[in-house]
Design a protein around this motif. Structure first.
Motif, PDB file in Angstrom:
ATOM      1  N   PRO A   1      75.658  91.742  35.811  1.00 47.12           N
ATOM      2  CA  PRO A   1      74.869  92.220  36.955  1.00 47.12           C
ATOM      3  C   PRO A   1      75.557  93.398  37.627  1.00 47.12           C
ATOM      4  CG  PRO A   1      75.224  89.827  37.057  1.00 47.12           C
ATOM      5  CD  PRO A   1      76.123  90.350  35.986  1.00 47.12           C
ATOM      6  N   ARG A   2      74.744  94.272  38.163  1.00 47.94           N
ATOM      7  CA  ARG A   2      75.279  95.401  38.930  1.00 47.94           C
ATOM      8  C   ARG A   2      75.267  95.023  40.414  1.00 47.94           C
ATOM      9  NH1 ARG A   2      72.728 100.971  37.782  1.00 47.94           N
ATOM     10  NH2 ARG A   2      74.782 101.631  38.527  1.00 47.94           N
ATOM     11  N   LEU A   3      75.973  95.810  41.202  1.00 52.82           N
ATOM     12  CA  LEU A   3      76.134  95.510  42.614  1.00 52.82           C
ATOM     13  C   LEU A   3      75.106  96.224  43.485  1.00 52.82           C
ATOM     14  CD1 LEU A   3      80.006  95.751  42.972  1.00 52.82           C
ATOM     15  CD2 LEU A   3      78.625  93.676  43.194  1.00 52.82           C
ATOM     16  N   THR A   4      74.706  95.550  44.536  1.00 53.09           N
ATOM     17  CA  THR A   4      73.952  96.155  45.631  1.00 53.09           C
ATOM     18  C   THR A   4      74.735  95.898  46.907  1.00 53.09           C
ATOM     19  OG1 THR A   4      71.812  95.806  44.557  1.00 53.09           O
ATOM     20  CG2 THR A   4      71.799  96.127  46.940  1.00 53.09           C
TER      21      THR A   4
ATOM     22  N   GLU B   1      85.273  92.223  38.484  1.00 51.54           N
ATOM     23  CA  GLU B   1      85.858  91.395  37.435  1.00 51.54           C
ATOM     24  C   GLU B   1      85.038  90.126  37.223  1.00 51.54           C
ATOM     25  OE1 GLU B   1      89.894  90.550  38.304  1.00 51.54           O
ATOM     26  OE2 GLU B   1      90.550  92.637  38.191  1.00 51.54           O
ATOM     27  N   LYS B   2      84.604  89.505  38.319  1.00 48.08           N
ATOM     28  CA  LYS B   2      83.791  88.297  38.204  1.00 48.08           C
ATOM     29  C   LYS B   2      82.459  88.587  37.513  1.00 48.08           C
ATOM     30  CE  LYS B   2      85.606  85.752  42.196  1.00 48.08           C
ATOM     31  NZ  LYS B   2      86.036  84.576  41.416  1.00 48.08           N
ATOM     32  N   LEU B   3      81.860  89.731  37.843  1.00 48.88           N
ATOM     33  CA  LEU B   3      80.587  90.080  37.225  1.00 48.88           C
ATOM     34  C   LEU B   3      80.755  90.365  35.740  1.00 48.88           C
ATOM     35  CD1 LEU B   3      78.945  92.358  39.947  1.00 48.88           C
ATOM     36  CD2 LEU B   3      78.764  89.892  39.637  1.00 48.88           C
ATOM     37  N   ALA B   4      81.811  91.060  35.385  1.00 49.59           N
ATOM     38  CA  ALA B   4      82.078  91.339  33.970  1.00 49.59           C
ATOM     39  C   ALA B   4      82.292  90.041  33.195  1.00 49.59           C
ATOM     40  CB  ALA B   4      83.295  92.249  33.837  1.00 49.59           C
ATOM     41  N   GLY B   5      82.996  89.108  33.817  1.00 45.22           N
ATOM     42  CA  GLY B   5      83.211  87.818  33.177  1.00 45.22           C
ATOM     43  C   GLY B   5      81.927  87.055  32.970  1.00 45.22           C
ATOM     44  N   ALA B   6      81.012  87.162  33.923  1.00 42.58           N
ATOM     45  CA  ALA B   6      79.717  86.480  33.807  1.00 42.58           C
ATOM     46  C   ALA B   6      78.910  87.065  32.658  1.00 42.58           C
ATOM     47  CB  ALA B   6      78.953  86.597  35.113  1.00 42.58           C
ATOM     48  N   GLY B   7      78.968  88.405  32.509  1.00 45.34           N
ATOM     49  CA  GLY B   7      78.239  89.025  31.419  1.00 45.34           C
ATOM     50  C   GLY B   7      78.786  88.627  30.065  1.00 45.34           C
TER      51      GLY B   7
ATOM     52  N   GLU C   1      80.735  82.888  46.491  1.00 46.27           N
ATOM     53  CA  GLU C   1      79.364  82.746  45.998  1.00 46.27           C
ATOM     54  C   GLU C   1      79.060  83.678  44.843  1.00 46.27           C
ATOM     55  OE1 GLU C   1      77.793  81.867  50.553  1.00 46.27           O
ATOM     56  OE2 GLU C   1      76.844  83.445  49.360  1.00 46.27           O
ATOM     57  N   VAL C   2      79.927  84.668  44.597  1.00 45.83           N
ATOM     58  CA  VAL C   2      79.619  85.726  43.635  1.00 45.83           C
ATOM     59  C   VAL C   2      79.492  85.203  42.213  1.00 45.83           C
ATOM     60  CG1 VAL C   2      80.518  87.826  42.548  1.00 45.83           C
ATOM     61  CG2 VAL C   2      80.602  87.570  45.038  1.00 45.83           C
ATOM     62  N   ALA C   3      80.468  84.435  41.739  1.00 46.74           N
ATOM     63  CA  ALA C   3      80.475  83.998  40.344  1.00 46.74           C
ATOM     64  C   ALA C   3      79.230  83.182  40.007  1.00 46.74           C
ATOM     65  CB  ALA C   3      81.739  83.194  40.058  1.00 46.74           C
ATOM     66  N   ALA C   4      78.850  82.266  40.898  1.00 44.29           N
ATOM     67  CA  ALA C   4      77.675  81.440  40.634  1.00 44.29           C
ATOM     68  C   ALA C   4      76.394  82.271  40.642  1.00 44.29           C
ATOM     69  CB  ALA C   4      77.588  80.317  41.665  1.00 44.29           C
TER      70      ALA C   4
ATOM     71  N   ALA D   1      83.836 102.105  48.820  1.00 40.01           N
ATOM     72  CA  ALA D   1      83.206 101.021  48.072  1.00 40.01           C
ATOM     73  C   ALA D   1      82.451 101.535  46.850  1.00 40.01           C
ATOM     74  CB  ALA D   1      82.259 100.248  48.990  1.00 40.01           C
ATOM     75  N   LEU D   2      81.768 102.642  47.002  1.00 38.50           N
ATOM     76  CA  LEU D   2      81.007 103.201  45.887  1.00 38.50           C
ATOM     77  C   LEU D   2      81.914 103.653  44.746  1.00 38.50           C
ATOM     78  CD1 LEU D   2      78.456 105.240  48.001  1.00 38.50           C
ATOM     79  CD2 LEU D   2      77.855 103.380  46.436  1.00 38.50           C
ATOM     80  N   ALA D   3      83.109 104.090  45.096  1.00 36.25           N
ATOM     81  CA  ALA D   3      84.059 104.534  44.070  1.00 36.25           C
ATOM     82  C   ALA D   3      84.749 103.368  43.381  1.00 36.25           C
ATOM     83  CB  ALA D   3      85.103 105.453  44.696  1.00 36.25           C
ATOM     84  N   ALA D   4      84.638 102.166  43.964  1.00 37.25           N
ATOM     85  CA  ALA D   4      85.422 101.034  43.475  1.00 37.25           C
ATOM     86  C   ALA D   4      84.683 100.158  42.472  1.00 37.25           C
ATOM     87  CB  ALA D   4      85.876 100.169  44.651  1.00 37.25           C
ATOM     88  N   GLY D   5      83.364 100.328  42.338  1.00 34.56           N
ATOM     89  CA  GLY D   5      82.621  99.441  41.452  1.00 34.56           C
ATOM     90  C   GLY D   5      81.334 100.051  40.953  1.00 34.56           C
ATOM     91  N   ASP D   6      80.618  99.270  40.156  1.00 35.97           N
ATOM     92  CA  ASP D   6      79.353  99.706  39.560  1.00 35.97           C
ATOM     93  C   ASP D   6      78.220  99.367  40.529  1.00 35.97           C
ATOM     94  OD1 ASP D   6      77.356 100.533  37.843  1.00 35.97           O
ATOM     95  OD2 ASP D   6      77.378  98.679  36.672  1.00 35.97           O
ATOM     96  N   VAL D   7      78.034 100.230  41.507  1.00 32.30           N
ATOM     97  CA  VAL D   7      77.044  99.991  42.559  1.00 32.30           C
ATOM     98  C   VAL D   7      75.730 100.668  42.183  1.00 32.30           C
ATOM     99  CG1 VAL D   7      76.483 100.295  44.990  1.00 32.30           C
ATOM    100  CG2 VAL D   7      78.848  99.826  44.309  1.00 32.30           C
ATOM    101  N   ALA D   8      74.682  99.868  42.122  1.00 32.04           N
ATOM    102  CA  ALA D   8      73.366 100.403  41.769  1.00 32.04           C
ATOM    103  C   ALA D   8      72.603 100.906  42.976  1.00 32.04           C
ATOM    104  CB  ALA D   8      72.540  99.332  41.063  1.00 32.04           C
ATOM    105  N   ALA D   9      72.804 100.249  44.128  1.00 29.59           N
ATOM    106  CA  ALA D   9      72.001 100.593  45.300  1.00 29.59           C
ATOM    107  C   ALA D   9      72.710 100.175  46.578  1.00 29.59           C
ATOM    108  CB  ALA D   9      70.633  99.914  45.227  1.00 29.59           C
TER     109      ALA D   9
END
Length: 218
Positions: free
Chosen positions: A5-8, A209-215, A178-181, A30-38
């Motif tokens: 998942p990407r970040l909002t 990192e948590k999002l990458a792990g979920a994918g 709550e992010v990983a779940a 924050a925008l420079a630190a992750g894959d932010v979509a919106a």
């Protein structure tokens, strides 16, 4: 393996001229630190000219980072579509829309402009929103009074929607645990309340990192 998942990023509610000075540099980090979509910019109600000026201050920074800027303004009784368009933003976000409002907004948002909706608390209302042609449905997120919906209910709604419908959804985390779940629900986007990133953007890398792990686990 599915795509992570990407970040909002959700700003605080009631952003006005006083809050924007601190918001803009925090957003840059924050925008420079992750894959932010919106980014969903939640403005305080004001006159249209003042709102447009605020949107113009934020939009170029967000778009330069490759993210979309969505304008929200609970309690504003003017033309939010016009504010968004004249401010150069990518679309609008509305919570708890009135009957017929989404179809009206969909008809007025042209040239690929985005229409997102949140504050939907029943499956029937969610399906009605989907039929109105929204571009995403957001589950969770703090209400303007600072109250957060139940985290387990947010996860259940996001998982139900992601399994059945093609319209993307955002599952919003109000707390870091709550992010990983949420990432496991199948939601295309995980939203972060401002309390998670505004004061310390370092958490964005941790969340990524948590999002990458979920994918990788899907």
């Amino acid at each position: 393996m599915t795509e992570a998942p990407r970040l909002t990023l959700l700003t605080p509610h009631h952003v006005g001229p006083e809050q924007v000075d601190a918001l803009v540099p925090a957003l840059d980090t924050a925008l420079a630190a992750g894959d932010v979509a919106a980014v969903i910019l939640r403005l305080a109600p004001s006159d249209a000219r003042s709102l447009i000026a605020l949107v113009k201050r934020v939009t170029p920074r967000v778009q330069a980072a490759g993210a979309a800027l969505l304008v929200a303004c609970a309690g504003f009784d003017g033309d939010l579509v016009s504010v968004s368009a004249r401010g150069g933003a990518d679309g609008v976000h509305v919570d708890k829309p009135a009957d017929g409002a989404l179809r009206d907004l969909r008809g007025r948002l042209r040239d690929g402009r985005i229409l997102g909706v949140g504050g939907i608390e029943t499956r029937h209302a969610a399906m009605d929103a989907g039929e109105a042609g929204i571009d995403y449905l957001m589950f969770g997120g703090l209400y303007p009074d600072g109250v957060a919906p139940d985290a387990s209910a947010v996860r259940a709604r996001a998982a139900w929607w992601a399994e059945i419908f093609e319209t993307p959804c955002i599952g919003v985390a109000a707390a870091a645990d709550e992010v990983a779940a949420l990432a496991q629900t199948g939601a295309e986007f995980v939203g972060l309340e401002s309390g998670l990133w505004l004061a310390d953007a370092a958490i964005i890398a941790h969340v990524q990192e948590k999002l990458a792990g979920a994918g990788a686990a899907s």
